[in-house]
Scaffold this motif. Structure first.
Motif, PDB file in Angstrom:
ATOM      1  N   ALA A 192       0.826  -1.203   0.000  1.00 30.57           N
ATOM      2  CA  ALA A 192       0.000   0.000   0.000  1.00 30.57           C
ATOM      3  C   ALA A 192       0.865   1.259   0.000  1.00 30.57           C
ATOM      4  O   ALA A 192       0.567   2.237  -0.693  1.00 30.57           O
ATOM      5  N   VAL A 193       1.951   1.217   0.773  1.00 30.18           N
ATOM      6  CA  VAL A 193       2.850   2.373   0.825  1.00 30.18           C
ATOM      7  C   VAL A 193       3.506   2.598  -0.533  1.00 30.18           C
ATOM      8  O   VAL A 193       3.584   3.733  -1.031  1.00 30.18           O
ATOM      9  N   GLU A 194       3.990   1.519  -1.126  1.00 25.79           N
ATOM     10  CA  GLU A 194       4.646   1.646  -2.434  1.00 25.79           C
ATOM     11  C   GLU A 194       3.682   2.174  -3.483  1.00 25.79           C
ATOM     12  O   GLU A 194       4.056   2.990  -4.329  1.00 25.79           O
ATOM     13  N   LEU A 201      10.008   0.186  -2.179  1.00 27.76           N
ATOM     14  CA  LEU A 201      10.848   0.258  -0.983  1.00 27.76           C
ATOM     15  C   LEU A 201      11.751  -0.962  -0.825  1.00 27.76           C
ATOM     16  O   LEU A 201      12.745  -0.909  -0.096  1.00 27.76           O
ATOM     17  N   ARG A 202      11.423  -2.059  -1.512  1.00 28.96           N
ATOM     18  CA  ARG A 202      12.177  -3.302  -1.336  1.00 28.96           C
ATOM     19  C   ARG A 202      13.302  -3.403  -2.365  1.00 28.96           C
ATOM     20  O   ARG A 202      13.332  -4.267  -3.234  1.00 28.96           O
ATOM     21  N   GLN A 203      14.249  -2.465  -2.264  1.00 28.50           N
ATOM     22  CA  GLN A 203      15.395  -2.410  -3.165  1.00 28.50           C
ATOM     23  C   GLN A 203      16.467  -1.529  -2.519  1.00 28.50           C
ATOM     24  O   GLN A 203      16.331  -1.111  -1.370  1.00 28.50           O
ATOM     25  N   HIS A 204      17.552  -1.256  -3.244  1.00 30.19           N
ATOM     26  CA  HIS A 204      18.558  -0.313  -2.767  1.00 30.19           C
ATOM     27  C   HIS A 204      18.121   1.109  -3.104  1.00 30.19           C
ATOM     28  O   HIS A 204      17.450   1.346  -4.108  1.00 30.19           O
ATOM     29  N   HIS A 205      18.526   2.048  -2.262  1.00 26.26           N
ATOM     30  CA  HIS A 205      18.140   3.452  -2.433  1.00 26.26           C
ATOM     31  C   HIS A 205      19.361   4.357  -2.268  1.00 26.26           C
ATOM     32  O   HIS A 205      20.282   4.047  -1.511  1.00 26.26           O
ATOM     33  N   LEU A 206      19.315   5.497  -2.952  1.00 25.23           N
ATOM     34  CA  LEU A 206      20.281   6.567  -2.732  1.00 25.23           C
ATOM     35  C   LEU A 206      19.498   7.797  -2.302  1.00 25.23           C
ATOM     36  O   LEU A 206      18.724   8.361  -3.085  1.00 25.23           O
ATOM     37  N   GLY A 207      19.664   8.207  -1.039  1.00 24.30           N
ATOM     38  CA  GLY A 207      18.946   9.368  -0.519  1.00 24.30           C
ATOM     39  C   GLY A 207      19.693  10.656  -0.812  1.00 24.30           C
ATOM     40  O   GLY A 207      20.924  10.680  -0.860  1.00 24.30           O
ATOM     41  N   PRO A 257      16.002   4.998  -6.934  1.00 25.91           N
ATOM     42  CA  PRO A 257      15.973   3.533  -6.850  1.00 25.91           C
ATOM     43  C   PRO A 257      17.159   2.908  -7.579  1.00 25.91           C
ATOM     44  O   PRO A 257      17.443   3.269  -8.727  1.00 25.91           O
ATOM     45  N   LEU A 258      17.832   1.981  -6.919  1.00 26.23           N
ATOM     46  CA  LEU A 258      19.030   1.371  -7.496  1.00 26.23           C
ATOM     47  C   LEU A 258      18.859  -0.120  -7.777  1.00 26.23           C
ATOM     48  O   LEU A 258      19.820  -0.804  -8.114  1.00 26.23           O
ATOM     49  N   GLY A 259      17.642  -0.630  -7.633  1.00 30.47           N
ATOM     50  CA  GLY A 259      17.392  -2.024  -7.966  1.00 30.47           C
ATOM     51  C   GLY A 259      17.577  -2.964  -6.789  1.00 30.47           C
ATOM     52  O   GLY A 259      17.944  -2.562  -5.686  1.00 30.47           O
ATOM     53  N   ALA A 291      21.790   2.188   0.319  1.00 30.12           N
ATOM     54  CA  ALA A 291      21.400   1.243   1.367  1.00 30.12           C
ATOM     55  C   ALA A 291      20.135   0.529   0.926  1.00 30.12           C
ATOM     56  O   ALA A 291      19.400   1.004   0.056  1.00 30.12           O
ATOM     57  N   ALA A 292      19.874  -0.639   1.553  1.00 30.32           N
ATOM     58  CA  ALA A 292      18.833  -1.535   1.058  1.00 30.32           C
ATOM     59  C   ALA A 292      17.586  -1.564   1.930  1.00 30.32           C
ATOM     60  O   ALA A 292      17.653  -1.375   3.143  1.00 30.32           O
ATOM     61  N   ALA A 293      16.437  -1.822   1.275  1.00 32.97           N
ATOM     62  CA  ALA A 293      15.149  -2.083   1.894  1.00 32.97           C
ATOM     63  C   ALA A 293      14.660  -0.887   2.717  1.00 32.97           C
ATOM     64  O   ALA A 293      15.184   0.215   2.599  1.00 32.97           O
ATOM     65  N   VAL A 294      13.646  -1.114   3.548  1.00 31.92           N
ATOM     66  CA  VAL A 294      13.061  -0.012   4.304  1.00 31.92           C
ATOM     67  C   VAL A 294      14.056   0.598   5.296  1.00 31.92           C
ATOM     68  O   VAL A 294      14.157   1.822   5.389  1.00 31.92           O
ATOM     69  N   PRO A 295      14.834  -0.226   6.052  1.00 33.27           N
ATOM     70  CA  PRO A 295      15.841   0.386   6.931  1.00 33.27           C
ATOM     71  C   PRO A 295      16.852   1.231   6.152  1.00 33.27           C
ATOM     72  O   PRO A 295      17.262   2.305   6.610  1.00 33.27           O
TER      73      PRO A 295
END
Length: 435
Positions: A192-194, A201-207, A257-259, A291-295
């Motif tokens: 629902a959030v996605e 959210l279930r991937q790597h991210h660059l903030g 998103p980085l996959g 960094a990966a996933a929600v954390p």
């Protein structure tokens, strides 16, 4: 025309009458003409394909524009007082809500203008035997189609921009509440959030945090920031569109998103800097680490914010990354600039002055300490001759008034603070320094 067989005024009246008659004839074929125009627009502009709602609104907008324009020709309606048809206004608003570019809106009107002009001139040639009248009528068609499109398109672009701003503001208000809840660590249904965020959210991210140094606060500022975020995404080969959330009219948060690859994605910082600077030199950027996933979504954002805290003190730094040596500790030192300023004054002594020569000595001494007191390694890092490094290190020690081994930890902290926080942590005029 004064040399023709009709006086100018009579020629004008005959041409206008011919145009009005052609407009009535074309009006009787409105469904066919409007459908043909819609087909050409939909086929020519890829952004409109596959969206049944947009295509239906395009049909209504096209029909209403053709009908309105033919009424203008029949009844000599003043273009300057004309308002766009309501279907055309709704079409422009819906494009804005779906994020379809304003250029697609304008291109549709250029296509329609060209098609209407071709139809009109062809009808003039088919129905008017007198060449002088035919030429005058064709000129009326050309002038009126341009004037109509210029008038209507200008109003619709303004409506598009207003709706885009309203839509983004409303959407961002809803997304901001949900996003803050995720960042606070509350439990949510990830699907629902996605869906609400339009971001996985279930991937790597660059903030990242982006902002404009000018603080102009105009609506165009957010478009500048969004363009830079998109350019960063291209530079790091993002796995999809970034999540972009304005904080005010001149700053925003972003996640790229980085996959889902198991290996932690690598980021070429130099390439990233070049991409940002080539896109817009007036925009400044602070980046976390992938960094990966929600954390990881939370962690990279927190790091970007801490890098931002450093960058807003170091006013001459266009790109700041949390991963760079010294940024992490300086994000802590930046929280209490008075205490950091005291640390710098005590640890550096006479090396703490605010001038270019001393800044050069500090930078060289910091590189020397980072190279574990190797002149050769420091020289390679700074692209200098080792003798130049030695000369500057000796001068830095003399300016400090103490050996490097005395209070070395504070010395390195002070040099790092000067490197990243700049004049903000140098002693103010009149402050006493340790002899």
């Amino acid at each position: 025309m004064t040399g023709g067989k009709f006086p100018p005024e009579q020629l004008r009246r005959q041409a206008a009458a011919r145009v009005a008659e052609i407009a009535r004839t074309m009006g009787s074929e409105l469904p066919r003409l409007g459908g043909a125009m819609q087909d050409e627009i939909a086929e020519t502009i890829p952004e409109l394909r596959g969206d049944s709602v947009i295509l239906e609104l395009l049909r209504a907008s096209t029909q209403s524009n053709v009908e309105t324009f033919l009424h203008v020709l029949q009844h000599n309606i003043a273009i300057g007082e004309l308002l766009p048809p309501s279907a055309a206004v709704e079409y422009a608003r819906r494009l804005a809500q779906r994020g379809i570019s304003a250029s697609a809106l304008l291109r549709a009107y250029r296509i329609g203008q060209n098609q209407m002009l071709n139809w009109g001139v062809a009808e003039v040639a088919r129905t008017e035997a007198d060449q002088d009248v035919a030429l005058a009528a064709a000129q009326i068609f050309q002038t009126m189609t341009f004037a109509y499109v210029d008038r209507v398109a200008e109003q619709l672009v303004a409506e598009y921009e207003s709706e885009r701003e309203r839509w983004l503001a409303n959407r961002n208000t809803l997304r901001a509440g949900l996003l803050n809840s995720v960042l606070a660590g509350r439990d949510h249904d990830l699907g629902a959030v996605e869906s609400a965020l339009g971001y996985g959210l279930r991937q790597h991210h660059l903030g990242l945090v982006v902002w404009t140094a000018e603080q102009a606060g105009t609506p165009s500022e957010l478009r500048r920031l969004e363009a830079v975020v998109a350019a960063i995404g291209e530079s790091v080969r993002a796995a999809g569109p970034a999540l972009f959330l304005p904080q005010d009219s001149s700053s925003a948060w972003g996640w790229i998103p980085l996959g889902r690859n198991a290996a932690k994605p690598g980021i070429d910082i130099d390439d990233l800097r070049r991409s940002i600077q080539s896109t817009d030199r007036g925009v400044r950027v602070a980046l976390g680490r992938p960094a990966a996933a929600v954390p990881g979504f939370r962690a990279t954002h927190q790091e970007a914010q801490r890098a931002h805290a450093v960058a807003i003190v170091a006013v001459d730094t266009p790109v700041t990354t949390f991963d760079e040596p010294g940024v992490q500790i300086c994000s802590i030192l930046a929280r209490d600039l008075d205490s950091t300023r005291s640390l710098v004054a005590d640890a550096l002594g006479g090396l703490a002055g605010d001038d270019e020569n001393l800044a050069q000595l500090r930078a060289t001494l910091l590189a020397f300490l980072a190279a574990r007191s190797s002149y050769v390694t420091a020289a390679e890092a700074m692209h200098l001759h080792k003798n130049t490094v030695k000369y500057r290190v000796d001068k830095a020690i003399a300016a400090r008034g103490r050996s490097l081994d005395e209070d070395r930890l504070n010395l390195e902290l002070a040099l790092t603070a000067c490197r990243w926080l700049g004049p903000a942590v140098l002693p103010r005029a009149g402050r006493r320094t340790r002899p």
